[in-house]
Design an enzyme around this catalytic site. Structure first.
Site, PDB file in Angstrom:
ATOM      1  N   PRO A 148     -42.321 -75.633-139.822  1.00 14.16           N
ATOM      2  CA  PRO A 148     -42.414 -76.108-138.442  1.00 14.16           C
ATOM      3  C   PRO A 148     -43.848 -76.486-138.102  1.00 14.16           C
ATOM      4  CG  PRO A 148     -41.102 -74.100-138.552  1.00 14.16           C
ATOM      5  CD  PRO A 148     -41.707 -74.294-139.905  1.00 14.16           C
ATOM      6  N   GLU A 149     -44.014 -77.626-137.431  1.00  9.81           N
ATOM      7  CA  GLU A 149     -45.338 -78.077-137.046  1.00  9.81           C
ATOM      8  C   GLU A 149     -45.540 -77.835-135.560  1.00  9.81           C
ATOM      9  OE1 GLU A 149     -45.981 -82.001-138.604  1.00  9.81           O
ATOM     10  OE2 GLU A 149     -45.423 -81.420-140.636  1.00  9.81           O
TER      11      GLU A 149
END
Length: 290
Positions: free
Chosen positions: A2-3
């Protein structure tokens, strides 16, 4: 992994439920995560109330009604869901619907709020995530945050500040933007998109950018991140929201994962090309990105 937009989405989704909730009990699996839990971890949480949920870089910070905060990183496959028997707390239990095994549940918090009880479940098959406790007064200088650069969405982050962070570094601008000491949280997807929007070649030396180019790159980065947050992030393999829904920004990629497609820049006849930089795929248009 996840960014920034995905982590921001999770924070925003969890905050209405967690803020004001009391932690009644903590259960840990027999397996460690990326690091061992700190000494006194469980005791620091039990009996405390969560007063705020916020993001720093790709970390989730849950502030407690004490002098401490809980720090969470989702790693490669970490997911958080809320499970409760009340309608208002009925987040979709996607962990179990998509076949994830309960054996990968590593942290469980029994919570109570407004007379209702529910549970926060942290599930992480690969166990690259982490949970930690830090003193609020020392959190910015803790081992997790002391080395981090500025937030890309900060109001005072601009081209001049980016160039100051880059300094004399001649590394390719794509790799420089992935360096968390220069700027945090952009990640591979959003760097590709921001460079495309700015018409900057990913192999350009970072220290070759002009102030005008840096300003445009920062503006593009902010725009792409805000658009991604509005869409709930990008779902490629592991990421889902706290409520189980998929992110939708992957349907709006202009460059990332678009190899062989026509460039969308007006009057450009190029096609999106893929190269590998630092072991990561880079997607760009060799015709209009200079």
């Amino acid at each position: 992994m996840p960014e920034l937009p995905e982590v921001e989405t999770v924070c925003r989704g969890l905050a209405p439920y967690l803020v004001g909730a009391r932690i009644d009990n903590v259960t840990l699996s027999a397996h460690r995560l990326r690091f061992e839990y700190p000494q006194g971890f469980v005791q620091s949480l039990i009996g405390r109330t969560i007063t705020a949920v916020r993001r720093r870089a790709k970390y989730i910070i849950a502030e407690l009604d004490s002098d401490q905060s809980a720090i969470i990183h989702l790693g490669m496959s970490g997911r958080i869901t809320l499970v409760g028997d009340g309608q208002a707390l009925s987040f979709d239990s996607y962990l179990y619907q998509t076949g994830e095994k309960a054996k990968h549940d590593h942290v469980k918090l029994d919570l109570s709020k407004d007379g209702k009880t529910f549970q926060l479940v942290y599930n992480d098959p690969r166990r690259f995530g982490l949970w930690d406790i830090a003193q609020k007064a020392d959190i910015d200088t803790s081992k997790h945050f002391a080395h981090l650069g500025p937030e890309p969405l900060a109001s005072d982050f601009n081209g001049k500040k980016l160039l100051a962070q880059i300094g004399k570094k001649a590394a390719p601008i794509k790799l420089a933007l992935l360096n968390q000491e220069i700027v945090v949280g952009l990640g591979n997807i959003y760097v590709c998109e921001a460079l495309f929007m700015s018409h900057i070649h990913p192999e350009r030396p970072a220290n070759s950018l002009s102030v005008k180019e840096a300003d445009l790159l920062v503006e593009s980065s902010k725009n792409i991140l805000l658009r991604a947050i509005e869409q709930g992030g990008s779902t490629l393999r592991d990421f889902q929201h706290a409520d189980g829904n998929l992110g939708g920004f992957q349907n709006h990629f202009l460059a990332y994962d678009c190899e062989g497609k026509d460039c969308t820049t007006p009057e450009c006849n190029g096609k999106i090309t893929r190269i590998v930089q630092g072991g990561r795929s880079t997607f760009f248009c060799p015709e209009c990105q200079k």
